[in-house]
Scaffold this active site. Structure first.
Site, PDB file in Angstrom:
ATOM      1  N   HIS A  40      23.993  95.139  28.867  1.00  0.00           N
ATOM      2  CA  HIS A  40      25.441  95.399  28.903  1.00  0.00           C
ATOM      3  C   HIS A  40      25.720  96.886  29.153  1.00  0.00           C
ATOM      4  O   HIS A  40      26.626  97.242  29.898  1.00  0.00           O
ATOM      5  CB  HIS A  40      26.085  95.033  27.563  1.00  0.00           C
ATOM      6  CG  HIS A  40      26.035  93.579  27.223  1.00  0.00           C
ATOM      7  ND1 HIS A  40      25.331  93.087  26.156  1.00  0.00           N
ATOM      8  CD2 HIS A  40      26.616  92.505  27.804  1.00  0.00           C
ATOM      9  CE1 HIS A  40      25.486  91.781  26.083  1.00  0.00           C
ATOM     10  NE2 HIS A  40      26.256  91.391  27.077  1.00  0.00           N
ATOM     11  N   GLN A  64      33.925  77.989  26.344  1.00  0.00           N
ATOM     12  CA  GLN A  64      32.669  77.815  27.079  1.00  0.00           C
ATOM     13  C   GLN A  64      31.540  77.293  26.188  1.00  0.00           C
ATOM     14  O   GLN A  64      30.393  77.221  26.626  1.00  0.00           O
ATOM     15  CB  GLN A  64      32.262  79.092  27.817  1.00  0.00           C
ATOM     16  CG  GLN A  64      31.840  80.262  26.944  1.00  0.00           C
ATOM     17  CD  GLN A  64      31.723  81.543  27.749  1.00  0.00           C
ATOM     18  OE1 GLN A  64      32.712  82.145  28.145  1.00  0.00           O
ATOM     19  NE2 GLN A  64      30.501  81.996  28.000  1.00  0.00           N
TER      20      GLN A  64
HETATM   21  O1  PAF Z   1      28.367  86.261  30.433  1.00  0.00           O
HETATM   22  C1  PAF Z   1      29.097  86.297  29.428  1.00  0.00           C
HETATM   23  O2  PAF Z   1      28.853  87.035  28.457  1.00  0.00           O
HETATM   24  C2  PAF Z   1      30.316  85.400  29.358  1.00  0.00           C
HETATM   25  O3  PAF Z   1      30.077  84.165  29.956  1.00  0.00           O
HETATM   26  C3  PAF Z   1      31.588  86.051  29.924  1.00  0.00           C
HETATM   27  C4  PAF Z   1      31.465  86.335  31.426  1.00  0.00           C
HETATM   28  C5  PAF Z   1      31.893  87.339  29.173  1.00  0.00           C
HETATM   29  C6  PAF Z   1      32.788  85.099  29.737  1.00  0.00           C
HETATM   30  O4  PAF Z   1      33.006  84.782  28.403  1.00  0.00           O
END
Ligand code: PAF
Length: 278
Positions: A40, A64
């Site tokens: 990140h 999700q």
């Molecule tokens: O890759 C991720 O961490 C997640 O799928 C995202 C793109 C932040 C969406 O919640």
């Protein structure tokens, strides 16, 4: 570097971005679900080449996750995440509450085909609808000019590019190379779930993926060989080991310009994914 501002509402996010844009500044967004690691942080560093002000969003997106998945136990560590960002170019952390993002009587869904079909969707049919929805919302909430996503979630990157194009969202989308541990394991917030023994097994994933990527066997045989290697290495289930067209993620055809090798495999209940050019 000045202290990172934490913003929790759409209203405050928009006010901040409006102020930046009034100064003619270009705004970048790094969407995350927190539990920040070096992968990140490298997204923050990379987008700083393309943006004057950087928002890191931290939101564990319920849409999700399926009911049986790890929404409740997904690592949440905001204080540590803020410390991790110190020394990187983030100006603001946008960490809204779930009820801000999904108010009562929320009634809208995104249903995607194209790059969302197959692979991750075979196992997690809810996943890309939830990702596309939250990312579309983060784009409209932040009004970012540019956003960056890691190639570790390669199918996700293609899905987000297509969603933004299809919905005419005026944001440039950058993909960033995978950051790996010394033994090749792709960095992921879920690696934190691995115990020492599982971590040993996980370290073999990228080598097996590399073998698949360069295999000169016919495609199906190469995929089967990768499955066998994974099971021999100690993975308990292989969701897919696939060679695909790198642009569409459909079967490789005579007109395929790029190929991609992709694997999703589990060690007990921990699911790891990885991919590389083939
Ligand atoms: O890759 C991720 O961490 C997640 O799928 C995202 C793109 C932040 C969406 O919640």
């Amino acid at each position: 570097m000045s202290e990172i501002r934490i913003v929790r509402t759409i209203h405050d996010m928009r006010a901040q971005v409006a102020a930046w844009k009034a100064e003619g500044l270009r705004v970048g967004l790094v969407p995350t679900m927190g539990a920040l690691h070096a992968g990140h942080l490298s997204l923050v560093d990379q987008i700083s080449q393309k943006a004057d002000r950087i928002i890191v969003s931290i939101f564990v997106n319920p849409t999700q996750f399926a009911a049986h998945e790890d929404l409740d136990t997904y690592p949440r560590q905001e204080a540590r995440d803020l410390e991790a960002l110190a020394g990187h170019a983030a100006d603001c952390v946008y960490a809204p509450l779930a009820r801000e993002v999904y108010p009562q009587e929320f009634a809208t869904a995104i249903h995607m085909q194209g790059p969302a079909l197959g692979l991750e969707t075979d196992d997690r049919p809810h996943f890309f609808g939830g990702v596309a929805l939250v990312v579309a919302k983060l784009f409209t909430q932040s009004q970012a000019d540019v956003a960056i996503f890691g190639e570790k979630d390669y199918q996700q990157l293609l899905v987000i590019r297509r969603m933004a194009r299809d919905l005419d969202l005026p944001v440039e989308i950058l993909g960033a190379p995978i950051i790996r541990e010394a033994d090749g394991l792709a960095m992921s917030s879920r690696n934190a779930y691995l115990n020492a023994e599982q971590r040993q097994v996980a370290g073999k994933l990228s080598g097996i993926l590399a073998d698949l990527a360069v295999s000169d066997l016919p495609i199906e045989e190469a995929e089967n060989a990768a499955r066998e290697q994974l099971l021999e290495a100690g993975f308990t289930q292989v969701d897919y080991a696939a060679l695909r067209d790198g642009d569409s993620l459909q079967a490789i055809g005579a007109d395929s310009q790029h190929r991609r090798a992709l694997i999703a495999a589990r060690i007990d209940n921990i699911r790891l994914i990885d991919n590389m050019p083939a």
